[in-house]
Design a protein around this motif. Structure first.
Motif, PDB file in Angstrom:
ATOM      1  N   SER A 179      44.292  -5.179 -86.195  1.00 50.16           N
ATOM      2  CA  SER A 179      45.220  -5.688 -85.364  1.00 50.16           C
ATOM      3  C   SER A 179      45.488  -4.542 -84.339  1.00 50.16           C
ATOM      4  N   PRO A 180      46.073  -4.709 -83.082  1.00 52.22           N
ATOM      5  CA  PRO A 180      46.143  -3.565 -82.226  1.00 52.22           C
ATOM      6  C   PRO A 180      47.316  -2.730 -82.573  1.00 52.22           C
ATOM      7  N   CYS A 195      40.944  -3.892 -74.371  1.00 54.79           N
ATOM      8  CA  CYS A 195      41.856  -3.087 -74.984  1.00 54.79           C
ATOM      9  C   CYS A 195      42.200  -1.794 -74.647  1.00 54.79           C
ATOM     10  N   THR A 230      42.518  -1.056 -80.611  1.00 55.62           N
ATOM     11  CA  THR A 230      42.086  -1.845 -81.577  1.00 55.62           C
ATOM     12  C   THR A 230      40.745  -1.275 -82.298  1.00 55.62           C
ATOM     13  N   GLN A 279      42.169   4.047 -81.687  1.00 56.55           N
ATOM     14  CA  GLN A 279      41.248   3.362 -82.396  1.00 56.55           C
ATOM     15  C   GLN A 279      40.011   3.177 -82.034  1.00 56.55           C
ATOM     16  N   GLY A 304      37.296  -2.787 -80.902  1.00 60.31           N
ATOM     17  CA  GLY A 304      38.199  -3.721 -79.728  1.00 60.31           C
ATOM     18  C   GLY A 304      37.022  -4.215 -78.566  1.00 60.31           C
TER      19      GLY A 304
END
Length: 303
Positions: free
Chosen positions: A140-141, A176, A269, A250, A272
């Motif tokens: 999840s972000p 993202c 993310t 991330q 992502g």
């Protein structure tokens, strides 16, 4: 004259009469309606049936088994334990009720079957334990830890600035991306998004372009002239070369911009950035290279 009139008004022989006249006469005699001779449906009903068939064909087939497994994930993972435990209990109960000695005898076929069943039961139980221990990690972000920042290098032309801001807006809208740093010609021409906060005054940490260019991440990306995608930045020791990015970034993309610069794109993310995002970012880098090469830049920046 009368002979001509009689020939004209005389009825035609039965063999020369039109066939449709005979059909109408037989239909009136039988009392059948006109539409009874045609078995096909009206065109409107046929079209409606075809549309219904097309709609049913376009609708995705419902996977009842897959939906049940997804909704009962824990039960399915523990099912081998239940089956193995029940089999083990059944073997022991059968051994006790049948009056066979508890000590296994290799010459007895019943003992050999019980040993094989016990081995299979233990295997089922171990498989169930493995299924329960291995679960997919939900990705999840995260909220980047840092401060909002917008620094533009001095000497950047208006057209180049518009291009850079358009790039930032596009990345934040379609991917993202939460942080963007563009280094070109030995200077930081843009630092925007969430940046790491300075422990001294709490302001955004400035990008030391010269120090960043001496790092292994920059040199490897520029030497290969290919995009470098760090899908899980926490696993790479080279993240220490990026003190200007939030500590919990991330994912990271290092995209060379021609032969003179690079773009560091940080995401919120893990994994992502998709393959389509990476290809699109590479195309944007070519566009930025053409724009920045026409703009004069000097070191330094302003908030």
């Amino acid at each position: 004259m009368e002979m001509t009139r009689s020939l004209t008004l005389a009825p035609l022989p039965a063999t020369l009469r039109p066939a449709h006249a005979a059909c109408r006469r037989r239909r009136r005699q039988r009392g059948l309606p006109f539409g009874a001779l045609f078995s096909s449906l009206p065109p409107s009903n046929q079209q409606q049936q075809q549309q219904e068939m097309y709609m049913r064909a376009l609708q995705p087939r419902q996977d009842w088994v897959g939906e049940w497994v997804r909704s009962n994930d824990t039960l399915v993972r523990g099912l081998p334990i239940l089956v193995g435990g029940a089999s083990l209990l059944a073997v022991l109960l059968n051994r006790a009720v049948s009056g066979i000695a508890a000590v296994s005898d290799a010459s007895s076929s019943q003992s050999r079957a019980d040993i094989l069943t016990l081995a299979l039961s233990v295997t089922d139980i171990l498989a169930g334990l493995v299924w329960l221990s291995i679960r997919p990690k939900s990705i999840s972000p995260v909220v980047p830890r840092g401060v909002e920042c917008k620094r533009v290098g001095t000497g950047v032309s208006d057209s180049a600035l518009r291009e850079l801001l358009w790039t930032w807006d596009s990345l934040t809208t379609a991917t993202c991306c939460k942080s963007l740093v563009v280094v070109y010609g030995g200077n930081c021409v843009l630092q925007i998004g969430v940046a790491a906060g300075s422990p001294e005054d709490g302001n955004a940490v400035m990008v030391d372009a010269q120090k960043f260019m001496q790092g292994s991440l920059y040199r490897s990306a520029m030497e290969s002239k290919k995009q470098s995608y760090l899908a899980n930045l926490a696993l790479y020791p080279g993240r220490t070369e990026l003190p200007f990015l939030p500590s919990n970034t991330q994912a990271l993309i290092l995209q060379p911009i021609g032969d003179k610069g690079i773009a560091a794109i940080g995401g919120d993310t893990i994994r992502g950035f998709t393959n389509l995002d990476q290809a699109w970012i590479a195309m944007i880098a070519d566009k930025l290279d053409a724009t920045l090469s026409k703009s004069g830049r000097t070191a330094g920046g302003k908030e």
